[in-house]
Write a protein that holds these residues in place. Structure first.
Motif, PDB file in Angstrom:
ATOM      1  N   THR A  91       0.806  -1.236   0.156  1.00 42.94           N
ATOM      2  CA  THR A  91       0.035   0.144  -0.182  1.00 42.94           C
ATOM      3  C   THR A  91       0.889   1.200  -0.100  1.00 42.94           C
ATOM      4  N   ALA A  92       0.248   2.487   0.086  1.00 39.96           N
ATOM      5  CA  ALA A  92       0.804   3.795   0.071  1.00 39.96           C
ATOM      6  C   ALA A  92       1.882   3.718   1.403  1.00 39.96           C
ATOM      7  N   ARG A  93       1.695   3.205   2.378  1.00 41.77           N
ATOM      8  CA  ARG A  93       2.512   2.921   3.534  1.00 41.77           C
ATOM      9  C   ARG A  93       3.961   2.319   3.330  1.00 41.77           C
ATOM     10  N   ASP A  94       3.959   1.741   2.143  1.00 39.38           N
ATOM     11  CA  ASP A  94       5.276   0.891   1.663  1.00 39.38           C
ATOM     12  C   ASP A  94       5.935   1.951   0.529  1.00 39.38           C
ATOM     13  N   ILE A  95       5.763   3.116   0.621  1.00 39.85           N
ATOM     14  CA  ILE A  95       6.499   4.092  -0.172  1.00 39.85           C
ATOM     15  C   ILE A  95       7.485   4.773   0.538  1.00 39.85           C
TER      16      ILE A  95
END
Ligand SMILES: [Zn+2]
Length: 217
Positions: free
Chosen positions: A145-149
């Motif tokens: 998810t965006a948390r993994d960017i």
């Protein structure tokens, strides 16, 4: 087996790959891409028409919570620019990839990815997509998810830093057919956004295709 195969760039200049080609594809302007690449294999990114920012994330394929770390990479390189010989490090200061060839000499990892939101803040305008949108779409296909960017690499993007610390996104310096070769130091997942930005010079104001070739030395 070692052999030399050739691919043709948009400019018609042959770009020799010193090994066996495993995959070879053109990524259209504004598109995203992801691929698992094995230890020892090399990813070649070709800037087919020049001045095209290639926003890139790299994850440990065995544990995607461990990923590219821009600060570790710059600290251990002793430089804010990435260039030939540079090792690309993860959060645990372990090598993910090594830049074994580079025909440009300078790549950015300071300026991060474009988003519709920062386009609005900086330029008072937005666009249908952005590198952040591309990353989120690619990561969703990988179960992330965006948390993994994390902070990303911008291959071929020119972000000069002067002696007073001033920094800017400047006109690109890569020419048609320029490339980088990135050797995997372990199994990795590479995620790329072929930057759709048109409000600044990072992609020459005109996003263009790139070529992605995976080869075995
Ligand atoms: Zn972008």
């Amino acid at each position: 087996m070692s052999q030399t195969e050739r691919i043709e760039t948009a400019s018609g200049e042959p770009a020799p790959v010193p090994g066996h080609i495993l995959s070879d594809e053109v990524l259209p302007a504004r598109a995203y891409w992801h691929k698992r690449i094995a230890k020892g294999e090399v990813l070649r990114i070709v800037d087919l028409e020049g001045c095209q920012a290639v926003d890139t994330l790299i994850y440990d394929a065995a544990d995607t919570s461990v990923r590219y770390n821009a600060a570790n990479t710059m600290k251990l390189a002793g430089s804010v620019y990435l260039s030939k010989g540079c090792v690309i490090y993860d959060d645990l200061a372990r090598p993910l990839m090594t830049m074994i060839d580079d025909t440009v000499g300078r790549h950015d990892t300071l300026a991060g990815a474009c988003s519709r939101e920062i386009n609005m803040v900086r330029y008072g305008a937005t666009a249908p997509t952005s590198c952040r949108d591309n990353f989120i779409a690619a990561l969703a296909e990988l179960g992330m998810t965006a948390r993994d960017i994390p902070a990303n690499i911008n291959f071929f993007m020119h972000v000069p830093v002067d002696g007073s610390g001033r920094v800017a996104i400047a006109d690109g310096i890569s020419k048609p057919g320029d490339h980088v070769d990135l050797r995997c130091e372990r199994d990795v997942i590479v995620v790329i956004s072929n930057c759709p930005q048109e409000h600044n010079p990072c992609s020459g104001g005109r996003p263009t295709p790139i070529r992605l070739t995976v080869w075995q030395p």
